[in-house]
Enzyme design. Structure first.
Site, PDB file in Angstrom:
ATOM      1  N   HIS A   2       0.870  -1.185   0.000  1.00  0.00           N
ATOM      2  CA  HIS A   2       0.000   0.000   0.000  1.00  0.00           C
ATOM      3  C   HIS A   2       0.907   1.235   0.000  1.00  0.00           C
ATOM      4  O   HIS A   2       2.016   1.190   0.543  1.00  0.00           O
ATOM      5  CB  HIS A   2      -0.836  -0.054   1.284  1.00  0.00           C
TER       6      HIS A   2
ATOM      7  N   ASP B  87       3.099  -4.668   7.731  1.00  0.00           N
ATOM      8  CA  ASP B  87       1.851  -3.912   7.687  1.00  0.00           C
ATOM      9  C   ASP B  87       0.690  -4.896   7.808  1.00  0.00           C
ATOM     10  O   ASP B  87       0.402  -5.655   6.879  1.00  0.00           O
ATOM     11  CB  ASP B  87       1.799  -3.141   6.354  1.00  0.00           C
TER      12      ASP B  87
ATOM     13  N   GLN C 248      -4.619  -5.249   6.808  1.00  0.00           N
ATOM     14  CA  GLN C 248      -5.664  -6.134   6.264  1.00  0.00           C
ATOM     15  C   GLN C 248      -5.661  -7.508   6.924  1.00  0.00           C
ATOM     16  O   GLN C 248      -6.439  -8.378   6.538  1.00  0.00           O
ATOM     17  CB  GLN C 248      -5.480  -6.308   4.744  1.00  0.00           C
TER      18      GLN C 248
ATOM     19  N   LYS D 259     -10.310  -0.826  10.484  1.00  0.00           N
ATOM     20  CA  LYS D 259     -10.461  -2.009   9.627  1.00  0.00           C
ATOM     21  C   LYS D 259     -10.732  -3.263  10.450  1.00  0.00           C
ATOM     22  O   LYS D 259     -10.843  -4.362   9.913  1.00  0.00           O
ATOM     23  CB  LYS D 259      -9.207  -2.196   8.773  1.00  0.00           C
TER      24      LYS D 259
ATOM     25  N   CYS E 193      -4.671   2.310  -3.711  1.00  0.00           N
ATOM     26  CA  CYS E 193      -3.444   2.827  -3.100  1.00  0.00           C
ATOM     27  C   CYS E 193      -2.279   1.861  -3.292  1.00  0.00           C
ATOM     28  O   CYS E 193      -1.459   1.671  -2.398  1.00  0.00           O
ATOM     29  CB  CYS E 193      -3.639   3.116  -1.613  1.00  0.00           C
TER      30      CYS E 193
END
Ligand code: PMP
Length: 406
Positions: A123, A200, A203, A226, A364
């Site tokens: 991202h 990261d 998600q 999220k 993104c």
């Protein structure tokens, strides 16, 4: 049984039960932001209605209550992530800020010519802060390529690691494709070459059970919104010894030990990296979201989510004229597709006219889209509340879009 459990979970999300013109909402944009369960809304309303006060500073009872609730969420997160120490949990405003805290904080660790490896599926939030770090220091960014099937190319990665990179930035689950990286294995390879590693997890956190000690990374970052929590709150987990060496991106109140006009002495972790009044109500909301996830995200529910993703993929395949990107059995939460050569935005707008919410664009992840030779694509993403009926509604709507356009 799974469907009964799903219905019970779904009933906790007020925003899902609404009409858009003549259509009930079919929300397939959870990867952009999840809907919020009633208990998160209640926790925040209860905080503002009863306990609202600034944390840490005041001697009065409301402030003591507010501070206690705020710090309790840090303990919850330590347990949720299986971190060794509560001081390893820093509150930020989101994944983006968390990565910026690390990329800025590591400035003095990086010298001209140092290599920073970045996952090609990253991202923009996991690209741009590293580019800025490279500009400040003269470091060099190198992307870790994906293979033909859109998975991280492990053999190319191993070759890149021979450059002894200073930093390796990976994504756990790709927001654009839903593909999963074997992060524990990738981190271990990076560590063997002495690299600092950041994962990261934006998600991953709503879908997987996490253990940062098992992953072995130095930093793990994600956003509250999220994972069924509020916007405006994020988390930075950092391994204590390294976290303690980060230069603070933000300076000011709350993060100091002593201030005079001649010199300032910074405080200790975690406060040193949390300057200013934090997003207190959002932290409390995040605490409720963690309680929600720990109660509801059982292995059966995870299996049901996986079943839905597979069902979504197979229904899209059965439609014909649909291109799927990076679709595997183990994808998490996300299915990326285009309808023949139609523009993704047209497809999204026509789906919306039937109450179906998907995301369309570059997600993104422009470098990833370039490598796939795409301007963009549509993304349907699921959450803990999504059911089979949502997928059927989506497919039926897409059939009518197909009839209209093709
Ligand atoms: N990384 C990934 C993988 C994401 O999906 C997102 C959100 N789309 C981000 C980073 C940025 O998160 P935020 O906008 O909450 O800071």
């Amino acid at each position: 049984e799974a469907e009964k459990q799903n219905a019970q979970i779904r009933s906790q999300f007020p925003a899902l039960h609404q009409m858009l013109d003549d259509y009930p909402l079919c929300y397939l944009d959870t990867a952009a932001t999840s809907q919020k369960p009633q208990m998160v809304l209640d926790a925040m309303a209860q905080f503002y209605a009863n306990d609202n006060a600034n944390v840490h500073r005041a001697a009065h009872q409301l402030s003591a209550r507010s501070t206690l609730s705020y710090e309790k969420v840090r303990d919850q997160l330590q347990q949720f992530l299986k971190a060794e120490r509560r001081e390893e949990i820093i509150f930020s405003h989101g994944t983006t800020e968390s990565i910026n805290l690390v990329a800025f904080g590591l400035t003095t660790h990086v010298s001209a010519g140092d290599v920073i490896l970045i996952d090609a599926a990253a991202h923009h939030a996991n690209i741009v802060p590293w580019q800025e770090l490279a500009k400040r220091t003269g470091a060099v960014i190198k992307p870790i390529p994906l293979d033909q099937a859109c998975r991280l190319d492990v053999s190319a990665y191993k070759t890149l690691l021979e450059l002894k990179p200073k930093i390796v930035a990976l994504c756990h689950v790709s927001n654009a494709l839903g593909t999963v990286n074997p992060v524990a294995q990738l981190v271990q390879l990076a560590k063997a070459q002495g690299a600092i590693t950041l994962v990261d997890g934006a998600q991953a956190v709503a879908h997987l059970t996490l253990d940062v000690t098992e992953i072995g990374c130095d930093f793990y970052v994600f956003s509250g919104h999220k994972m069924y929590g509020p916007t405006g709150i994020g988390v930075l987990y950092g391994r204590f010894d390294l976290l303690d060496t980060l230069a603070p991106l933000l300076t000011g109140g709350e993060m100091i030990k002593r201030v005079s006009f001649e010199a300032t002495e910074f405080g200790s972790l975690p406060n040193r990296l949390e300057a200013g009044t934090p997003p207190i109500a959002e932290v409390i909301g995040l605490g409720a979201a963690i309680t929600f996830l720990q109660a509801e995200l059982t292995p059966q529910v995870q299996a049901y989510e996986a079943e839905l993703v597979n069902y979504l993929q197979s229904q899209l395949r059965a439609l014909g004229e649909v291109h799927l990107y990076g679709a595997f059995d183990d994808n998490i939460g996300v299915v990326a597709f285009n309808l023949a050569d139609e523009h993704h935005q047209d497809v999204g707008i026509l789906l919306d006219q039937q109450g179906v919410a998907v995301r369309c664009g570059h997600h993104c992840a422009m470098p990833l889209m370039q490598s796939l030779n795409l301007k963009g694509c549509c993304r349907a993403s699921i959450g803990i509340y999504t059911n089979k009926h949502d997928i059927d509604r989506f497919i039926a709507a897409l059939v009518s879009v197909k009839d209209l356009l093709l």
